[in-house]
Each structure stands twice: as structure tokens, then as C-alpha cells.
Enzyme design. Structure first.
Site, PDB file in Angstrom:
ATOM      1  N   SER A  96       0.867  -1.188   0.000  1.00 31.95           N
ATOM      2  CA  SER A  96       0.000   0.000   0.000  1.00 31.95           C
ATOM      3  C   SER A  96       0.899   1.232   0.000  1.00 31.95           C
ATOM      4  CB  SER A  96      -0.909   0.002   1.230  1.00 31.95           C
ATOM      5  OG  SER A  96      -1.848  -1.044   1.155  1.00 31.95           O
ATOM      6  N   LYS A 170      -7.398   1.054  -3.617  1.00 33.34           N
ATOM      7  CA  LYS A 170      -7.117   0.603  -2.252  1.00 33.34           C
ATOM      8  C   LYS A 170      -7.459   1.703  -1.247  1.00 33.34           C
ATOM      9  CE  LYS A 170      -5.556  -1.730   1.269  1.00 33.34           C
ATOM     10  NZ  LYS A 170      -4.209  -2.281   1.426  1.00 33.34           N
TER      11      LYS A 170
END
Length: 300
Positions: A96, A170
């Protein structure tokens, strides 16, 4: 890509370990690297090859997958690996990171004759173990088609746009997760404080419009006071900051996200490595004398 494809997997943590096991179970040849070598060595029994250096890991790889803590670490590992990459290597970063970081990784690899995809995941350790991760891929359609089968060995991939778009997806996911966790905590504490049976309230509203995986999984965690990390608070804080950075870059204001970010910053001061369901603990700290259930806190 066929099962003869050689994969280098960089980063063997809570998520990386089960993801590698899924690739091995699917029949892929996987070389693993981690700064703490012992974490990589554990996977040898499952069929992986563990190596000491990044260069050794990637030197004959067709595909490199990175699953690392944050963008700056991905950048550092990428720069160390770049001189050793075979021509035309496909790099899939499943960490991420910020959208801008993913776009820079793409630019660096493309300039060197390689391909890049950002493919962050959602579903936590349980999803990784069950091969049910939601995988959000940012790449060209050609590059996506090249590795879709590999991604499918770890979960459910979806192409969401060009490089950098996976990180946007995300962030949208984490925005909803973070906000919903705090609201589920508020709902359960309100139910108990107002005299209802919080567990019965949760059962009653499941199946209605309030149903969600957060209410299901983390609502139960809160009732059990189980804050053993699946997804850590510190990771949620990082994601919330990245969401606000993306919003600033897109020139939009997200007022609820700003409030949720403040709540997670408060949680992180004391429970940074707890599960992000620890939103309940921070809420209880705002309401002295109120505590959901009567069991002990499970933090490790």
C-alpha cells in the site's frame, strides 16, 4: 504466464507469507527474500527458495512481486534490485503506497525497459490464507493480461485503470473500512449504553441495509474484545494519511475522512500494533465508565 514462470517475492510479513504459500500451491516457482532472512527461510519447507540478497532474488525472475511496509521502502528495494533485473521483467507491487509513488515506480521501471503494476490488496491475513484477497490492479491491459493468472492464484484481481489506479482503489477501500469500523464501534457501544443487548442488536441489524463485512467480522471482534492484529492500527493510520494526500492532489475535501483520521491517530498513540478494531478502545476512552462486554482485552 505459465507455471514455469519464475517469481521473486520480496517481503515476507503477515501478508507475504500466506501469499507465497498460495503461489506455491498453484505450482509456481518462487524465490523469496526478506530483510530478516529467517522469515523467508520458513517458506523453504513449503517449496520456496530463500536467498540472502535482493539481487540474487530477482536475477532470473520473470515476475517480481513486492509486499513491503510503505512506499519509501518499496523505492529503496526497487533501486537495489534494478541493476539485476533481467530484460523485460514485470514488477508487481502489492504494497500500500501513495498513488504518486506508484506512478514514479512505473516511470523508473518503464525507463529501464521493464513493466510495472501496482496491485494492492484487501482482505487481511484471513483473505490471504483463503486465496480470497481483493486485488486492485493498476496497469495497461496488456500487462494485466500477462499476469492475471498469477494474481488469481492469490485472490480476485480486477483491472481498475492505468498505473497508480490500484492505489486509488485501495485508498477508496480503506476509506470505507476505516470509517465503517469507527461507526460499528459507536453503534455497539450505544446499544449497550442505552440498555440493549449489543450482541443481539448486531444480530438483528445483520441482513438489513447496515450489513457489511466490517459489522460481521469486526463487530464480533469488538464484542469478544479481540484486538489481536489482523490489520494493524498503524497501517490504517498510514492509509488514512495517504487518502487525504490523494484528496488534496485531486483538489477535493473529505470531511468525514478527516475526522476518522483524527480518531485513528488517537488510537495509534497507545495501540499502534493492535487490530484496527481497536477503534472501540479509543471510543471507550472518550466515554468513561462505558465498556462493551465484560471480557478481558486480547491484544497479543
Amino acid at each position: 504466464m505459465t507455471f514455469s514462470t519464475k517469481i521473486a517475492f520480496l517481503g515476507i510479513g503477515l501478508m507475504g507469507d500466506p501469499m507465497v504459500r498460495c503461489l506455491l500451491c498453484a505450482g509456481y516457482n518462487v524465490t523469496v527474500w526478506n530483510r530478516t532472512h529467517s522469515k523467508a527461510q520458513v517458506l523453504c519447507a513449503a517449496g520456496a527458495q530463500a536467498v540472502i540478497s535482493i539481487a540474487e532474488a530477482v536475477s532470473d525472475a520473470d515476475v517480481v512481486i513486492s509486499m513491503l511496509e510503505a512506499g519509501p521502502i518499496v523505492a529503496q528495494v526497487l533501486q537495489e534490485a534494478l541493476p539485476a533485473l533481467p530484460a523485460g521483467t514485470m514488477w508487481i507491487d502489492m504494497s500500500s503506497t501513495k498513488q504518486s509513488e506508484a506512478q514514479q515506480f512505473h516511470a523508473s521501471l518503464h525507463a529501464a525497459g521493464h513493466a510495472f503494476m501496482d496491485a494492492p490488496v484487501s482482505g487481511g491475513v484471513g483473505g490471504a490464507q483463503a486465496t480470497t484477497l481483493a486485488i486492485m490492479a493498476g496497469a495497461s491491459s496488456v500487462d494485466y493480461a500477462r499476469v492475471e493468472t498469477i494474481l488469481s492464484a492469490m485472490g480476485r484481481p480486477t483491472l481498475v485503470g492505468p498505473a497508480g489506479s490500484g492505489q486509488v482503489a485501495k485508498l477508496c477501500n480503506q476509506l470505507i473500512v476505516g470509517a465503517t469500523l469507527t461507526i460499528v464501534a459507536e453503534a455497539l457501544l450505544l446499544a449497550q449504553a442505552a440498555g440493549a443487548d449489543a450482541a443481539a442488536v448486531r444480530a438483528a441489524i445483520r441482513g438489513g441495509f447496515a450489513e457489511s463485512k466490517i459489522l460481521d467480522v469486526h463487530g464480533q471482534r469488538m464484542l469478544e474484545r479481540n484486538f489481536v492484529a489482523g490489520g494493524q492500527v498503524k497501517s490504517q493510520v498510514k492509509d488514512m494519511h495517504n487518502i487525504l494526500a490523494a484528496a488534496a492532489a485531486a483538489r477535493i475535501t473529505l470531511p468525514v475522512t478527516q475526522l476518522v483520521t483524527q480518531r485513528y491517530e488517537t488510537i495509534a498513540e497507545r495501540y499502534s500494533t493492535a487490530d484496527h478494531a481497536a477503534a472501540l478502545l479509543a471510543l471507550e476512552a472518550l466515554n468513561p465508565g462505558q465498556r462493551l462486554g465484560d471480557g478481558p482485552d486480547k491484544l497479543s
